[in-house]
Design an enzyme around this catalytic site. Structure first.
Site, mmCIF file in Angstrom:
data_model
loop_
_atom_site.group_PDB
_atom_site.id
_atom_site.type_symbol
_atom_site.label_atom_id
_atom_site.label_comp_id
_atom_site.label_asym_id
_atom_site.label_seq_id
_atom_site.Cartn_x
_atom_site.Cartn_y
_atom_site.Cartn_z
ATOM 1 N N TRP A 102 0.814 -1.218 0.000
ATOM 2 C CA TRP A 102 0.000 0.000 0.000
ATOM 3 C C TRP A 102 0.845 1.266 0.000
ATOM 4 O O TRP A 102 0.525 2.235 -0.702
ATOM 5 C CB TRP A 102 -0.996 -0.019 1.159
ATOM 6 C CG TRP A 102 -2.050 -1.049 0.916
ATOM 7 C CD1 TRP A 102 -2.230 -2.231 1.557
ATOM 8 C CD2 TRP A 102 -3.052 -1.015 -0.113
ATOM 9 N NE1 TRP A 102 -3.281 -2.939 1.007
ATOM 10 C CE2 TRP A 102 -3.802 -2.222 -0.011
ATOM 11 C CE3 TRP A 102 -3.388 -0.102 -1.104
ATOM 12 C CZ2 TRP A 102 -4.864 -2.504 -0.876
ATOM 13 C CZ3 TRP A 102 -4.446 -0.388 -1.967
ATOM 14 C CH2 TRP A 102 -5.167 -1.575 -1.840
ATOM 15 N N ASP A 171 -0.785 6.759 6.590
ATOM 16 C CA ASP A 171 -1.927 5.958 6.169
ATOM 17 C C ASP A 171 -2.156 4.917 7.264
ATOM 18 O O ASP A 171 -1.368 4.001 7.437
ATOM 19 C CB ASP A 171 -1.615 5.283 4.834
ATOM 20 C CG ASP A 171 -2.681 4.287 4.390
ATOM 21 O OD1 ASP A 171 -3.696 4.138 5.087
ATOM 22 O OD2 ASP A 171 -2.477 3.646 3.339
ATOM 23 N N LYS A 195 -11.688 -1.375 7.057
ATOM 24 C CA LYS A 195 -10.868 -2.427 7.658
ATOM 25 C C LYS A 195 -11.083 -2.540 9.162
ATOM 26 O O LYS A 195 -11.211 -3.630 9.688
ATOM 27 C CB LYS A 195 -9.395 -2.184 7.343
ATOM 28 C CG LYS A 195 -9.099 -2.205 5.851
ATOM 29 C CD LYS A 195 -7.643 -1.952 5.564
ATOM 30 C CE LYS A 195 -7.382 -1.870 4.072
ATOM 31 N NZ LYS A 195 -7.680 -3.109 3.352
#
Length: 364
Positions: A102, A171, A195
């Site tokens: 990511w 993030d 999530k």
């Protein structure tokens, strides 16, 4: 029907108590007589919810008063573009610490809007966070970007980097609200909700006020943090239902005892799985360095090289027991257990019992 235990990496399990609340409120939101799904975002009903969700975020993370709390469409990946478009204008360059899939995607996206300096050497094998003494930070960078928890590779930061005054952007999509963090150490914290704190459709952004008003001219209004802040996250029709679910999940966290309780449970759940792996005499193998092992996403293989036939059998047997969404990400294969806030200790114990039985059956 067998009871389902959902270890999916996202969209992930929601707390069962929150499902009960959603059922109750679905067709009659807060006594309005209609669903939130058909309510105008300009009504007092929604405006109250908008404030309510911001307030619970501020309480849980003890967010300082000089930070704005924003709700944006586009998920975490939308913010991969929003971050450089809102911040890179100061110097035209940014530092990216790539520790997994990511943060790699975030760095690739940022290259469209300025110069990106990769702080650690590129690799295709992500198994830990390199010691900060090895980082090549640029003092001229507009910001330093990290991903605090890599969902695919199971790599989690166990420290907050010292960026020597350069704004730190994080993030936190997959470990948001799993523990307390000192928000004042960050310029920006962001993450998709699906999530650990809700469902897909909304990104939560916490931005220090002095970092506003720097957006590139090409930045679309819907990704411009300054425009969003001025409009209290209601520039256009926001992803209202996703924001609502996020709010109900965060209120649930608060009722459970807040982030200290979430951190305690996260450690307990992750330890159950990692301890079994360590005690399996090599039958199970966790590739991530111990000081970087995620408490949210636990990838592992059967055998150090990964016995794909046994892993396929493991997943089939798990499904039969209601232990679902354990297949590792297609980039890395193997098995992955995501043990987010809504996953209970009892569910993790059920997984561990299955892992023990599978090992006993297949050990040579």
């Amino acid at each position: 029907m067998v009871k389902i235990h959902n270890f999916g990496a996202g969209p992930a399990k929601l707390p069962e108590e929150v499902y009960d609340i959603i059922r109750e409120e679905l067709t009659n939101f807060e006594g309005s007589g209609i669903s939130l799904l058909e309510t105008s975002h300009r009504t007092q009903t929604y405006l109250r919810l908008n404030t309510e969700v911001q307030d619970v975020v501020r309480r849980l993370l003890n967010v300082p008063s000089n930070y704005k709390i924003l709700f944006l469409a586009g998920g975490g990946q939308g913010q991969f573009a929003a971050v450089p478009m809102n911040l890179i204008s100061r110097t035209g360059t940014a530092d990216y610490v790539v520790t997994g899939a990511w943060s790699e995607k975030a760095a690739k996206e940022a290259k469209k809007y300025g110069k990106v300096n990769l702080v650690v050497p590129p690799t295709d094998r992500y198994v830990g966070v390199p010691d900060q003494s090895t980082w090549n930070l640029d003092p001229n960078a507009s910001y330093v970007h990290i991903c605090t928890n890599e969902t695919v590779h199971g790599v989690e930061f166990d420290f907050i980097p010292d960026t020597k005054g350069v704004p730190l952007v994080a993030d936190m999509s997959s470990n948001f609200m799993s523990k307390k963090v000192d928000v004042s150490k960050f310029g920006v914290i962001y993450g998709g909700a699906q999530k650990n704190i809700g469902t897909s459709g909304v990104a939560l952004v916490i931005v220090r006020e002095d970092l506003l008003n720097h957006a590139l001219p090409i930045c679309p209004s819907i990704l411009d943090w300054t425009v969003t802040a001025k409009n209290d996250s209601i520039l256009n029709t926001p992803p209202m239902f996703a924001i609502y679910i996020m709010g109900r999940v965060l209120q649930w966290i608060e009722r459970q005892g807040g982030l200290d309780k979430m951190a305690e449970l996260a450690t307990k759940k992750a330890s159950l799985v990692y301890n079994l792996i360590e005690q399996s005499n090599g039958f199970y193998y966790a590739p991530v360095a111990k000081n970087s092992r995620s408490k949210m996403n636990i990838p592992f293989r059967i055998g150090a090289e990964g016995n794909e036939a046994l892993e396929k059998e493991f997943l089939k047997g798990a499904e039969a027991r209601g232990l679902i969404q354990l297949k590792g990400h297609r980039m890395v294969g193997g098995i992955r257990a995501s043990t987010y806030n809504a996953v209970t200790v009892e569910e993790v114990q059920a997984l561990v019992e299955y892992m023990k039985e599978f090992q006993e059956k297949h050990s040579k």
